[in-house]
Design a protein around this motif. Structure first.
Motif, PDB file in Angstrom:
ATOM      1  N   GLY A 257     -58.504 -53.383  42.623  1.00  0.00           N
ATOM      2  CA  GLY A 257     -58.467 -52.013  42.133  1.00  0.00           C
ATOM      3  C   GLY A 257     -57.174 -51.292  42.441  1.00  0.00           C
ATOM      4  N   VAL A 258     -57.088 -50.071  41.896  1.00  0.00           N
ATOM      5  CA  VAL A 258     -55.929 -49.195  42.083  1.00  0.00           C
ATOM      6  C   VAL A 258     -56.425 -47.842  42.577  1.00  0.00           C
ATOM      7  CG1 VAL A 258     -54.011 -48.007  40.947  1.00  0.00           C
ATOM      8  CG2 VAL A 258     -54.592 -50.349  40.278  1.00  0.00           C
ATOM      9  N   LEU A 259     -55.808 -47.353  43.645  1.00  0.00           N
ATOM     10  CA  LEU A 259     -56.112 -46.030  44.174  1.00  0.00           C
ATOM     11  C   LEU A 259     -54.956 -45.099  43.846  1.00  0.00           C
ATOM     12  CD1 LEU A 259     -57.519 -43.877  45.906  1.00  0.00           C
ATOM     13  CD2 LEU A 259     -56.513 -44.961  47.943  1.00  0.00           C
ATOM     14  N   LEU A 260     -55.243 -44.063  43.077  1.00  0.00           N
ATOM     15  CA  LEU A 260     -54.244 -43.048  42.743  1.00  0.00           C
ATOM     16  C   LEU A 260     -54.268 -41.977  43.834  1.00  0.00           C
ATOM     17  CD1 LEU A 260     -54.997 -42.684  38.924  1.00  0.00           C
ATOM     18  CD2 LEU A 260     -53.189 -44.050  40.013  1.00  0.00           C
ATOM     19  N   ALA A 261     -53.199 -41.906  44.604  1.00  0.00           N
ATOM     20  CA  ALA A 261     -53.096 -40.946  45.701  1.00  0.00           C
ATOM     21  C   ALA A 261     -51.692 -40.350  45.702  1.00  0.00           C
ATOM     22  CB  ALA A 261     -53.395 -41.627  47.036  1.00  0.00           C
ATOM     23  N   ALA A 262     -51.237 -40.005  44.504  1.00  0.00           N
ATOM     24  CA  ALA A 262     -49.844 -39.598  44.302  1.00  0.00           C
ATOM     25  C   ALA A 262     -49.675 -38.097  44.130  1.00  0.00           C
ATOM     26  CB  ALA A 262     -49.276 -40.326  43.084  1.00  0.00           C
ATOM     27  N   GLY A 263     -50.662 -37.310  44.515  1.00  0.00           N
ATOM     28  CA  GLY A 263     -50.540 -35.870  44.417  1.00  0.00           C
ATOM     29  C   GLY A 263     -50.931 -35.338  43.056  1.00  0.00           C
ATOM     30  N   GLY A 264     -50.704 -34.047  42.867  1.00  0.00           N
ATOM     31  CA  GLY A 264     -51.079 -33.388  41.633  1.00  0.00           C
ATOM     32  C   GLY A 264     -49.916 -33.231  40.679  1.00  0.00           C
ATOM     33  N   PHE A 265     -49.819 -32.050  40.048  1.00  0.00           N
ATOM     34  CA  PHE A 265     -48.770 -31.839  39.045  1.00  0.00           C
ATOM     35  C   PHE A 265     -48.074 -30.496  39.258  1.00  0.00           C
ATOM     36  CE2 PHE A 265     -52.911 -30.563  37.433  1.00  0.00           C
ATOM     37  CZ  PHE A 265     -52.708 -29.283  36.960  1.00  0.00           C
ATOM     38  N   ALA A 266     -47.959 -30.076  40.518  1.00  0.00           N
ATOM     39  CA  ALA A 266     -47.419 -28.756  40.825  1.00  0.00           C
ATOM     40  C   ALA A 266     -45.983 -28.580  40.353  1.00  0.00           C
ATOM     41  CB  ALA A 266     -47.505 -28.493  42.331  1.00  0.00           C
ATOM     42  N   ARG A 267     -45.222 -29.678  40.311  1.00  0.00           N
ATOM     43  CA  ARG A 267     -43.809 -29.588  39.931  1.00  0.00           C
ATOM     44  C   ARG A 267     -43.552 -29.970  38.478  1.00  0.00           C
ATOM     45  NH1 ARG A 267     -40.469 -26.794  43.541  1.00  0.00           N
ATOM     46  NH2 ARG A 267     -41.127 -27.258  45.679  1.00  0.00           N
ATOM     47  N   ASN A 268     -44.602 -30.091  37.695  1.00  0.00           N
ATOM     48  CA  ASN A 268     -44.448 -30.446  36.282  1.00  0.00           C
ATOM     49  C   ASN A 268     -44.655 -29.179  35.444  1.00  0.00           C
ATOM     50  OD1 ASN A 268     -44.961 -31.344  33.573  1.00  0.00           O
ATOM     51  ND2 ASN A 268     -45.328 -33.399  34.382  1.00  0.00           N
ATOM     52  N   ALA A 269     -43.543 -28.574  35.015  1.00  0.00           N
ATOM     53  CA  ALA A 269     -43.629 -27.301  34.301  1.00  0.00           C
ATOM     54  C   ALA A 269     -44.421 -27.424  33.009  1.00  0.00           C
ATOM     55  CB  ALA A 269     -42.220 -26.785  34.014  1.00  0.00           C
ATOM     56  N   ALA A 270     -44.258 -28.540  32.295  1.00  0.00           N
ATOM     57  CA  ALA A 270     -44.967 -28.715  31.025  1.00  0.00           C
ATOM     58  C   ALA A 270     -46.473 -28.793  31.239  1.00  0.00           C
ATOM     59  CB  ALA A 270     -44.466 -29.967  30.312  1.00  0.00           C
ATOM     60  N   LEU A 271     -46.903 -29.546  32.250  1.00  0.00           N
ATOM     61  CA  LEU A 271     -48.334 -29.649  32.529  1.00  0.00           C
ATOM     62  C   LEU A 271     -48.903 -28.330  33.032  1.00  0.00           C
ATOM     63  CD1 LEU A 271     -48.900 -33.178  34.139  1.00  0.00           C
ATOM     64  CD2 LEU A 271     -49.788 -32.311  31.959  1.00  0.00           C
ATOM     65  N   ARG A 272     -48.142 -27.611  33.832  1.00  0.00           N
ATOM     66  CA  ARG A 272     -48.651 -26.335  34.322  1.00  0.00           C
ATOM     67  C   ARG A 272     -48.791 -25.340  33.173  1.00  0.00           C
ATOM     68  NH1 ARG A 272     -47.604 -25.076  40.565  1.00  0.00           N
ATOM     69  NH2 ARG A 272     -49.437 -23.862  40.038  1.00  0.00           N
ATOM     70  N   LYS A 273     -47.912 -25.426  32.206  1.00  0.00           N
ATOM     71  CA  LYS A 273     -48.052 -24.560  31.043  1.00  0.00           C
ATOM     72  C   LYS A 273     -49.252 -24.986  30.201  1.00  0.00           C
ATOM     73  CE  LYS A 273     -47.042 -21.505  27.907  1.00  0.00           C
ATOM     74  NZ  LYS A 273     -47.358 -20.072  28.152  1.00  0.00           N
ATOM     75  N   GLU A 274     -49.394 -26.303  30.003  1.00  0.00           N
ATOM     76  CA  GLU A 274     -50.491 -26.817  29.176  1.00  0.00           C
ATOM     77  C   GLU A 274     -51.855 -26.594  29.814  1.00  0.00           C
ATOM     78  OE1 GLU A 274     -52.325 -31.177  27.904  1.00  0.00           O
ATOM     79  OE2 GLU A 274     -50.202 -31.026  28.458  1.00  0.00           O
ATOM     80  N   LEU A 275     -51.968 -26.874  31.106  1.00  0.00           N
ATOM     81  CA  LEU A 275     -53.265 -26.866  31.766  1.00  0.00           C
ATOM     82  C   LEU A 275     -53.596 -25.543  32.450  1.00  0.00           C
ATOM     83  CD1 LEU A 275     -53.046 -30.420  33.374  1.00  0.00           C
ATOM     84  CD2 LEU A 275     -54.294 -29.780  31.299  1.00  0.00           C
ATOM     85  N   GLN A 276     -52.578 -24.764  32.784  1.00  0.00           N
ATOM     86  CA  GLN A 276     -52.811 -23.519  33.512  1.00  0.00           C
ATOM     87  C   GLN A 276     -52.291 -22.283  32.785  1.00  0.00           C
ATOM     88  OE1 GLN A 276     -50.884 -24.276  37.329  1.00  0.00           O
ATOM     89  NE2 GLN A 276     -52.723 -25.259  38.109  1.00  0.00           N
ATOM     90  N   ASP A 277     -51.567 -22.512  31.702  1.00  0.00           N
ATOM     91  CA  ASP A 277     -50.952 -21.413  30.946  1.00  0.00           C
ATOM     92  C   ASP A 277     -50.099 -20.534  31.852  1.00  0.00           C
ATOM     93  OD1 ASP A 277     -50.363 -19.993  28.649  1.00  0.00           O
ATOM     94  OD2 ASP A 277     -52.039 -18.600  28.893  1.00  0.00           O
TER      95      ASP A 277
END
Length: 556
Positions: A257-277
């Motif tokens: 298996g694979v464990l994703l433990a790489a944090g969130g998306f706080a530094r991704n401006a595009a995702l923060r706009k898309e997901l948090q407006d």
């Protein structure tokens, strides 16, 4: 794409607490983990954090003779969650049941836990709240890591190694002989150890180093500067990943298996706009917190939840790209927070999750809100940024800090209505003299008083603002990262849009949505959840034994 010679069957993406604990647990349970880390340093957000874990019913409490009723902790968490789904409740229950066992596992591997005896839960008015549920690593010497110490995130910081309970003492060092002596002894011992060639580490660096020491003792390999590109997904099962490093792209097969433990998306401006407006954010997350795990999981059909939310943290604006955490700044006597009209609107001393969210809901992302302080406040207490004249000068030059001889003049400099700010300060000063905040109840709870000044009367959190010069610092609704993310179950299994587990894929830490919903139960809840669900992922993966598309899913 080239292969690699390391023998492994469980891939861990990320080297913070979630990844390190997940890898350690996998090793203990018979798997062969490999950790990959996008950055050229390891330790993730954990290494720059306070390094504490909120674990109700932990063994150190029991050893101290402080019983922690399991039902009390359950009642507390359930009250915070409110009306949630069966799956969400199962996640919370899994945390409460397994967090003490996770900490016990690490203690058995050599991690020396100590306890923050004084730290109250963040919602002391809620039934089941308590004091002293927070653990942290004892101070360690970074030399135990050998050459690996030099690639730890924040290894170069020259900071005294202190416990979480000592933060407030250091802040109040100039207020009384006791705090001054304790601070002097702490700094003195640190300097002596440095002169002896030691590398004393405390807080998040101590925790990260302690976990890495265990990983090294178990022979767990780690590859730095290696970024997750995509997950290998065959017949509904994840069997590895494609990664990229300076050597190009590689296929890493991981049948357990694979464990994703790489944090969130706080530094991704595009995702923060898309997901948090959100167009404007003030995050304290590490630079690599760009949503790699979220993107890779989403690409194979993983669902997500609560991605509009954050781990909120009120922050002073230090420079266009830097923030300072506002903890004692909000709770100590002699300061208030006002909105763009110059009015108070909250209990400033409440938890950072509560106050940061309240700031955002009251427009602090769209207009400047201000931390108002008087001259005695800055002379009496010690802060990382505002106590340094050079930083104050820099903030003033950039407009983030104002100084004036009167409240009226300060209001004009901040663009506030002078009459409103004068009225606000006078009303607050009346509360401070009487020891009771009739508007928002500041200073009424154990948590409010934790960061306050116990030597100040009649209320340790309420002090008049009446000593010139007066100061105002821009206060932002900052964050420590995102707390929504990939949807998971009580075993940290990633779920698809039909809420079915994606075989062989797990997520923990800020890569996954929090088990506490939109709340923050107590100091260290983030790292505790990250570590616990990293542990749960390893446990489930080990019980599955292998992850071949033809293998039936173990019923656990």
């Amino acid at each position: 794409m080239a292969g690699m010679d390391i023998d492994f069957d469980f891939l861990v993406v990320g080297s913070g607490a979630a990844g390190l604990v997940g890898a350690i647990g996998a090793s203990i349970m018979g798997l062969r983990p490999l950790i990959i880390e996008k950055a050229d340093v390891w330790g993730g957000t954990t290494a720059i954090s306070g390094g504490v874990l909120w674990i109700p019913g932990n063994d150190v409490m029991a050893r101290d003779g402080d019983s922690d009723d399991a039902q009390g902790a359950r009642s507390y968490v359930n009250a915070l969650l409110g009306d949630v789904t069966e799956r969400e409740m199962a996640k919370a229950e899994a945390f409460l049941a397994n967090a003490p066992e996770m900490a016990r596992m690490l203690a058995g591997e050599g991690l020396n836990w100590i306890r923050s005896r004084k730290h109250p839960d963040y919602y002391p008015h809620v039934t089941g709240s308590s004091v002293g549920r927070t653990l942290e690593s004892a101070q360690v010497d970074g030399r135990m890591l050998g050459d690996r110490f030099h690639t730890m995130r924040a290894a170069s910081l020259d900071l005294p190694a202190i416990t979480s309970d000592q933060f407030g003492t250091v802040t109040r060092a100039k207020t009384a002989p006791g705090p001054l002596l304790e601070t002097a002894l702490t700094v003195g011992r640190y300097k002596v150890r440095r002169l002896l060639g030691q590398k004393p580490l405390g807080n998040g660096r101590a925790l990260a180093a302690s976990l890495m020491k265990i990983a090294m003792a178990r022979g767990i390999p780690i590859r730095l500067s290696t970024r997750l590109i995509e997950l290998l997904h065959t017949d509904g099962a994840v069997t590895g990943a494609v990664v990229e490093s300076d050597h190009g792209r590689e296929r890493l097969d991981a049948l357990a298996g694979v464990l994703l433990a790489a944090g969130g998306f706080a530094r991704n401006a595009a995702l923060r706009k898309e997901l948090q407006d959100r167009d404007r954010v003030w995050t304290n997350a590490i630079p690599e917190d760009e949503g790699d795990a979220y993107a890779a999981a989403s690409a194979i059909g993983a669902d997500h939840e609560r991605t509009d939310d954050c781990w909120w943290m009120p922050s002073i604006q230090v420079s266009p790209s830097a923030n300072g955490l506002a903890l004692g700044l909000r709770a100590l006597p002699g300061s208030i927070v006002v909105n763009a009209q110059g009015r108070r609107y909250m209990n400033e001393a409440a938890s950072y999750m509560s106050t940061g969210k309240t700031m955002f809901e009251n427009g602090a992302a769209d207009a400047d809100h201000w931390l108002i302080m008087d001259g005695k406040f800055l002379k009496r207490y010690i802060f990382a940024e505002l106590s340094q004249k050079g930083i104050r000068d820099q903030m003033m030059a950039q407009g983030y800090l104002k100084r004036a001889a009167s409240i009226r003049e300060l209001a004009i400099q901040c663009g506030l209505d002078p009459n409103v700010l004068e009225e606000t300060v006078e009303r607050f000063n009346t509360f401070a003299r009487e020891g009771q905040d009739l508007d928002f109840g500041r200073g009424n709870t154990d948590y409010d008083r934790y960061w306050a000044d116990p030597n100040h009367e009649p209320n340790p959190s309420l002090g008049e603002i009446r000593h010139s010069p007066y100061w105002a610092a821009v206060l932002r609704p900052g964050d420590l990262g995102t707390n929504g993310g990939i949807k998971t179950d009580e075993w940290a299994r990633v779920l698809d849009t039909s809420e079915r587990p994606i075989t062989g894929l797990y997520a923990a830490g800020n890569s996954a949505s929090s088990p506490f919903g939109r709340t923050y139960p107590g100091a260290g809840a983030t790292i505790a959840a990250a570590s616990t669900f990293g542990y749960m992922a390893a446990m489930h993966a080990a019980k599955r034994h292998r992850n071949a598309p033809s293998a039936p899913m173990a019923q656990i």
